[in-house]
Design a protein around this motif. Structure first.
Motif, short mmCIF file in Angstrom:
data_model
loop_
_atom_site.label_atom_id
_atom_site.label_comp_id
_atom_site.label_asym_id
_atom_site.label_seq_id
_atom_site.Cartn_x
_atom_site.Cartn_y
_atom_site.Cartn_z
N HIS A 1 -78.33 -39.96 5.69
CA HIS A 1 -78.86 -40.08 4.17
C HIS A 1 -77.54 -39.87 3.23
N GLU A 2 -76.29 -39.91 4.06
CA GLU A 2 -74.83 -39.95 3.35
C GLU A 2 -74.81 -38.68 2.36
N VAL A 3 -75.56 -37.71 2.73
CA VAL A 3 -75.27 -36.48 1.88
C VAL A 3 -73.91 -35.87 2.29
N VAL A 4 -73.54 -35.96 3.79
CA VAL A 4 -72.42 -35.30 4.16
C VAL A 4 -71.53 -36.33 4.75
N ALA A 5 -70.33 -35.91 4.86
CA ALA A 5 -69.17 -36.94 5.36
C ALA A 5 -68.60 -36.08 6.70
N VAL A 6 -68.28 -36.76 7.63
CA VAL A 6 -67.60 -36.11 8.82
C VAL A 6 -66.43 -36.55 9.49
N ARG A 7 -65.70 -35.57 9.69
CA ARG A 7 -64.45 -36.33 10.37
C ARG A 7 -64.01 -35.59 11.38
N ALA A 8 -63.33 -36.29 12.26
CA ALA A 8 -63.08 -35.69 13.80
C ALA A 8 -61.79 -35.15 13.87
N GLU A 9 -61.52 -33.94 14.20
CA GLU A 9 -60.23 -33.35 14.37
C GLU A 9 -60.24 -32.93 15.96
N GLY A 10 -59.56 -33.59 16.69
CA GLY A 10 -59.65 -33.07 18.36
C GLY A 10 -61.02 -33.32 18.62
N THR A 11 -61.78 -32.20 19.21
CA THR A 11 -63.01 -32.05 19.67
C THR A 11 -64.04 -31.52 18.62
N ARG A 12 -63.45 -31.08 17.38
CA ARG A 12 -64.16 -30.48 16.39
C ARG A 12 -64.67 -31.80 15.36
N ARG A 13 -65.86 -31.47 14.88
CA ARG A 13 -66.44 -32.37 13.73
C ARG A 13 -66.41 -31.43 12.45
N TRP A 14 -65.63 -32.12 11.53
CA TRP A 14 -65.72 -31.43 10.43
C TRP A 14 -66.33 -32.08 9.21
N TYR A 15 -67.37 -31.29 8.47
CA TYR A 15 -68.59 -31.76 7.59
C TYR A 15 -67.90 -31.32 5.98
N ALA A 16 -68.22 -32.24 5.32
CA ALA A 16 -67.99 -31.80 3.75
C ALA A 16 -69.09 -32.67 2.83
N VAL A 17 -69.47 -32.11 1.88
CA VAL A 17 -70.70 -32.76 0.90
C VAL A 17 -69.82 -34.17 0.47
N ARG A 18 -70.78 -35.04 0.36
CA ARG A 18 -69.98 -36.31 -0.38
C ARG A 18 -70.46 -36.01 -1.66
N PRO A 19 -69.49 -35.78 -2.77
CA PRO A 19 -69.66 -35.64 -4.07
C PRO A 19 -70.62 -36.83 -4.78
N GLU A 20 -70.29 -38.11 -4.23
CA GLU A 20 -71.06 -39.08 -4.89
C GLU A 20 -72.59 -39.02 -4.40
N ALA A 21 -73.04 -38.53 -3.52
CA ALA A 21 -74.22 -38.17 -2.97
C ALA A 21 -75.03 -37.25 -4.06
#
Length: 123
Positions: A52-72
């Motif tokens: 639903h594009e509420v959050v964005a995810v980025r990979a850093e090694g084996t971890r997945r980091w989540y952040a709120v998408r301000p535009e959502a």
């Protein structure tokens, strides 16, 4: 957006992300502690937030980091803006009444304090 935020587990995750980016494991652990859900269920909730594009995810090694998408959240804010006038005016009136009550208490406290000081001085 509303479908994604309708679930209390997902709302908790998004609220937690208000403090900044977090790894998926922390978000799932938070949901597990609060709601007793399994790790796979927590991952499913994160998937819904991503889809639903509420959050964005980025990979850093084996971890997945989540952040709120301000535009959502901006989209949600625009929708809510239509309703703000419904509660802004009553809230402004409440603030005025609270200030009036604080002022009245100060006056009463001041006059009580003055009266007791005068009583002590007279004795």
């Amino acid at each position: 957006m509303f479908e994604a935020l309708a679930d209390p587990v997902r709302r908790l995750m998004v609220e937690s992300l208000a403090t900044g980016e977090q790894p998926a494991g922390d978000l799932v652990a938070l949901a597990r502690a609060r709601f007793g859900i399994s790790q796979p269920a927590g991952s499913q909730h994160l998937r819904v937030l991503r889809e639903h594009e509420v959050v964005a995810v980025r990979a850093e090694g084996t971890r997945r980091w989540y952040a709120v998408r301000p535009e959502a959240l901006s989209e949600l804010d625009v929708w809510l803006d239509r309703f703000r006038r419904t509660w802004d005016q009553p809230l402004d009136a409440l603030a005025t009444e609270l200030a009036r009550g604080r002022r009245q208490r100060r006056i009463e406290t001041s006059s009580t304090h003055s009266a007791s000081t005068e009583d002590r001085a007279a004795t």
